[in-house]
Design a protein around this motif. Structure first.
Motif, PDB file in Angstrom:
ATOM      1  N   PRO A 239       0.817  -1.210   0.000  1.00  0.00           N
ATOM      2  CA  PRO A 239       0.000   0.000   0.000  1.00  0.00           C
ATOM      3  C   PRO A 239       0.855   1.266   0.000  1.00  0.00           C
ATOM      4  CG  PRO A 239      -0.849  -1.586   1.585  1.00  0.00           C
ATOM      5  CD  PRO A 239       0.469  -2.115   1.125  1.00  0.00           C
ATOM      6  N   ARG A 240       0.312   2.304  -0.609  1.00  0.00           N
ATOM      7  CA  ARG A 240       1.033   3.575  -0.726  1.00  0.00           C
ATOM      8  C   ARG A 240       1.487   4.092   0.629  1.00  0.00           C
ATOM      9  NH1 ARG A 240      -0.298   8.714   0.231  1.00  0.00           N
ATOM     10  NH2 ARG A 240       0.835  10.354  -0.903  1.00  0.00           N
ATOM     11  N   ALA A 241       0.615   4.024   1.641  1.00  0.00           N
ATOM     12  CA  ALA A 241       0.951   4.581   2.953  1.00  0.00           C
ATOM     13  C   ALA A 241       2.193   3.924   3.541  1.00  0.00           C
ATOM     14  CB  ALA A 241      -0.228   4.424   3.908  1.00  0.00           C
ATOM     15  N   GLU A 242       2.340   2.608   3.338  1.00  0.00           N
ATOM     16  CA  GLU A 242       3.498   1.904   3.873  1.00  0.00           C
ATOM     17  C   GLU A 242       4.779   2.333   3.169  1.00  0.00           C
ATOM     18  OE1 GLU A 242       3.889  -0.140   6.439  1.00  0.00           O
ATOM     19  OE2 GLU A 242       1.799   0.194   6.981  1.00  0.00           O
ATOM     20  N   VAL A 243       4.726   2.445   1.842  1.00  0.00           N
ATOM     21  CA  VAL A 243       5.914   2.816   1.075  1.00  0.00           C
ATOM     22  C   VAL A 243       6.331   4.250   1.390  1.00  0.00           C
ATOM     23  CG1 VAL A 243       6.851   3.121  -1.253  1.00  0.00           C
ATOM     24  CG2 VAL A 243       5.384   1.159  -0.741  1.00  0.00           C
ATOM     25  N   VAL A 244       5.363   5.144   1.491  1.00  0.00           N
ATOM     26  CA  VAL A 244       5.675   6.536   1.833  1.00  0.00           C
ATOM     27  C   VAL A 244       6.251   6.621   3.247  1.00  0.00           C
ATOM     28  CG1 VAL A 244       4.677   8.812   2.281  1.00  0.00           C
ATOM     29  CG2 VAL A 244       4.018   7.530   0.235  1.00  0.00           C
ATOM     30  N   LYS A 245       5.727   5.800   4.150  1.00  0.00           N
ATOM     31  CA  LYS A 245       6.246   5.775   5.521  1.00  0.00           C
ATOM     32  C   LYS A 245       7.726   5.391   5.530  1.00  0.00           C
ATOM     33  CE  LYS A 245       5.666   3.346   9.947  1.00  0.00           C
ATOM     34  NZ  LYS A 245       4.905   2.280  10.644  1.00  0.00           N
ATOM     35  N   VAL A 246       8.074   4.366   4.748  1.00  0.00           N
ATOM     36  CA  VAL A 246       9.475   3.944   4.672  1.00  0.00           C
ATOM     37  C   VAL A 246      10.335   5.052   4.065  1.00  0.00           C
ATOM     38  CG1 VAL A 246      11.067   2.330   3.571  1.00  0.00           C
ATOM     39  CG2 VAL A 246       8.940   1.489   4.584  1.00  0.00           C
ATOM     40  N   ALA A 247       9.833   5.681   3.006  1.00  0.00           N
ATOM     41  CA  ALA A 247      10.586   6.765   2.366  1.00  0.00           C
ATOM     42  C   ALA A 247      10.863   7.890   3.347  1.00  0.00           C
ATOM     43  CB  ALA A 247       9.814   7.285   1.155  1.00  0.00           C
ATOM     44  N   LYS A 248       9.864   8.268   4.111  1.00  0.00           N
ATOM     45  CA  LYS A 248      10.047   9.349   5.081  1.00  0.00           C
ATOM     46  C   LYS A 248      11.031   8.951   6.179  1.00  0.00           C
ATOM     47  CE  LYS A 248       5.605  11.681   4.374  1.00  0.00           C
ATOM     48  NZ  LYS A 248       4.304  12.061   4.975  1.00  0.00           N
ATOM     49  N   GLU A 249      10.994   7.684   6.576  1.00  0.00           N
ATOM     50  CA  GLU A 249      11.955   7.225   7.580  1.00  0.00           C
ATOM     51  C   GLU A 249      13.383   7.325   7.041  1.00  0.00           C
ATOM     52  OE1 GLU A 249      13.303   3.168   9.982  1.00  0.00           O
ATOM     53  OE2 GLU A 249      11.388   3.194   8.881  1.00  0.00           O
ATOM     54  N   CYS A 250      13.597   6.867   5.806  1.00  0.00           N
ATOM     55  CA  CYS A 250      14.923   6.942   5.199  1.00  0.00           C
ATOM     56  C   CYS A 250      15.394   8.391   5.095  1.00  0.00           C
ATOM     57  CB  CYS A 250      14.913   6.301   3.809  1.00  0.00           C
ATOM     58  SG  CYS A 250      14.641   4.521   3.788  1.00  0.00           S
ATOM     59  N   ARG A 251      14.499   9.259   4.658  1.00  0.00           N
ATOM     60  CA  ARG A 251      14.835  10.672   4.476  1.00  0.00           C
ATOM     61  C   ARG A 251      15.185  11.322   5.814  1.00  0.00           C
ATOM     62  NH1 ARG A 251      11.959  15.562   4.164  1.00  0.00           N
ATOM     63  NH2 ARG A 251      12.788  17.016   2.614  1.00  0.00           N
ATOM     64  N   GLU A 252      14.381  11.044   6.841  1.00  0.00           N
ATOM     65  CA  GLU A 252      14.607  11.657   8.150  1.00  0.00           C
ATOM     66  C   GLU A 252      15.900  11.157   8.791  1.00  0.00           C
ATOM     67  OE1 GLU A 252      11.015  10.732  10.163  1.00  0.00           O
ATOM     68  OE2 GLU A 252       9.813  12.172   9.003  1.00  0.00           O
ATOM     69  N   LYS A 253      16.195   9.872   8.655  1.00  0.00           N
ATOM     70  CA  LYS A 253      17.421   9.344   9.216  1.00  0.00           C
ATOM     71  C   LYS A 253      18.646   9.922   8.520  1.00  0.00           C
ATOM     72  CE  LYS A 253      15.771   4.967  11.125  1.00  0.00           C
ATOM     73  NZ  LYS A 253      15.817   3.471  11.041  1.00  0.00           N
ATOM     74  N   ALA A 254      18.553  10.095   7.214  1.00  0.00           N
ATOM     75  CA  ALA A 254      19.670  10.680   6.478  1.00  0.00           C
ATOM     76  C   ALA A 254      19.889  12.132   6.892  1.00  0.00           C
ATOM     77  CB  ALA A 254      19.412  10.595   4.971  1.00  0.00           C
ATOM     78  N   ALA A 255      18.786  12.854   7.122  1.00  0.00           N
ATOM     79  CA  ALA A 255      18.901  14.255   7.550  1.00  0.00           C
ATOM     80  C   ALA A 255      19.552  14.350   8.924  1.00  0.00           C
ATOM     81  CB  ALA A 255      17.508  14.900   7.576  1.00  0.00           C
ATOM     82  N   ARG A 256      19.184  13.445   9.827  1.00  0.00           N
ATOM     83  CA  ARG A 256      19.797  13.466  11.162  1.00  0.00           C
ATOM     84  C   ARG A 256      21.279  13.097  11.086  1.00  0.00           C
ATOM     85  NH1 ARG A 256      14.854  10.941  12.790  1.00  0.00           N
ATOM     86  NH2 ARG A 256      15.878   8.897  12.832  1.00  0.00           N
ATOM     87  N   ALA A 257      21.618  12.136  10.231  1.00  0.00           N
ATOM     88  CA  ALA A 257      23.007  11.722  10.103  1.00  0.00           C
ATOM     89  C   ALA A 257      23.872  12.837   9.533  1.00  0.00           C
ATOM     90  CB  ALA A 257      23.109  10.476   9.231  1.00  0.00           C
ATOM     91  N   GLY A 258      23.271  13.663   8.683  1.00  0.00           N
ATOM     92  CA  GLY A 258      24.040  14.723   8.043  1.00  0.00           C
ATOM     93  C   GLY A 258      24.094  16.008   8.847  1.00  0.00           C
ATOM     94  N   SER A 259      23.301  16.095   9.933  1.00  0.00           N
ATOM     95  CA  SER A 259      23.254  17.335  10.713  1.00  0.00           C
ATOM     96  C   SER A 259      24.396  17.396  11.729  1.00  0.00           C
ATOM     97  CB  SER A 259      21.923  17.428  11.436  1.00  0.00           C
ATOM     98  OG  SER A 259      21.747  16.351  12.331  1.00  0.00           O
TER      99      SER A 259
END
Length: 259
Positions: A239-259
């Motif tokens: 389902p779209r909601a699950e895939v978007v959830k994973v995408a947001k998790e990846c994006r947020e973790k990368a942002a924290r790692a780069g900060s």
């Protein structure tokens, strides 16, 4: 050699800029071009650049249904690539940069309803093939996978840790001659593929409007975003909601790692 000191891939690509053929006659550029002539990794890197540039120019003709302001921005950016010959660093933040218009062009296509499939279908197809592709590796060791991917695609790939998901391998995604990294996970009983694709310097105004964009093709949901000067995507038959959830998790973790 035209210089007493050997030159490596990073220094050669920085000296040569976006076009290895347009080189001034100084000693550093001569050494860089000599390295390029004997280095398969660098020649492959520039083949990816040329293929991506050609793909983006084709996509530029498909943004007619996108908002007028966005279509004009994409065309202007792509036109500028044809005349720009300024020198710039080709590697930043652990990933390869390719064209300053690349991510703008990729995500402009997603904005056009009629053109969405031109981008999403290849990603869905690559996710469907998964580790069945000959150029792939099965391993749960991310250190092994990172080393293998860097050798295959020519740039460093960060493999995100995804909640409830286990890494099972990696492969090389090939779309219109562009080689990108794809990491395959097992997530809630399904295969989920994370893509790290070569692109560069996304438009801040565009990414601010849509941090994560999603669309579907061939039974797969695909979520796309930009990160550290590159394009990223997650695809799965879920389902779209699950895939978007994973995408947001990846994006947020990368942002924290780069900060």
């Amino acid at each position: 050699m035209s210089t007493d000191r050997p030159i490596g891939c990073d220094a050669a690509r920085e000296a040569l800029g976006p076009d290895p053929e347009a080189r001034p006659g100084d000693a550093r550029s001569a050494a860089a071009y000599e390295h390029y002539g004997g280095c398969e990794a660098c020649r492959r890197y520039y083949r990816v650049q040329r293929a991506l540039s050609q793909r983006l120019r084709r996509l530029a003709h498909a943004v007619g249904d996108a908002p007028a302001w966005l279509a004009e921005r994409v065309r202007t950016a792509l036109a500028g690539e044809g005349v720009r010959r300024r020198r710039r660093r080709l590697f930043a933040a652990g990933g390869a940069t390719v064209l300053s218009a690349a991510a703008v062009g990729l995500f402009a296509v997603v904005a056009s309803n009629d053109s969405t499939l031109q981008l999403v279908q290849p990603l869905a197809r690559e996710a469907h093939i998964g580790l069945a592709r000959p150029t792939s590796i099965e391993s749960t060791d991310t250190t092994v996978l990172r080393a293998w991917l860097e050798h295959e695609v020519g740039y460093a790939v960060a493999i995100p840790s995804i909640s409830e998901a286990e890494v099972v391998g990696a492969t090389v995604a090939e779309m219109d001659g562009v080689r990108g990294a794809a990491v395959v996970y097992r997530y809630r009983g399904s295969a989920l593929t994370y893509f790290d694709l070569p692109a560069a310097e996304p438009s801040r105004s565009w990414t601010g409007r849509a941090p994560v964009t999603s669309a579907s093709a061939d039974g797969y949901q695909v979520a796309l975003w930009t990160e550290d000067g590159g394009a990223r995507a997650v695809a799965a038959p879920m389902p779209r909601a699950e895939v978007v959830k994973v995408a947001k998790e990846c994006r947020e973790k990368a942002a924290r790692a780069g900060s």
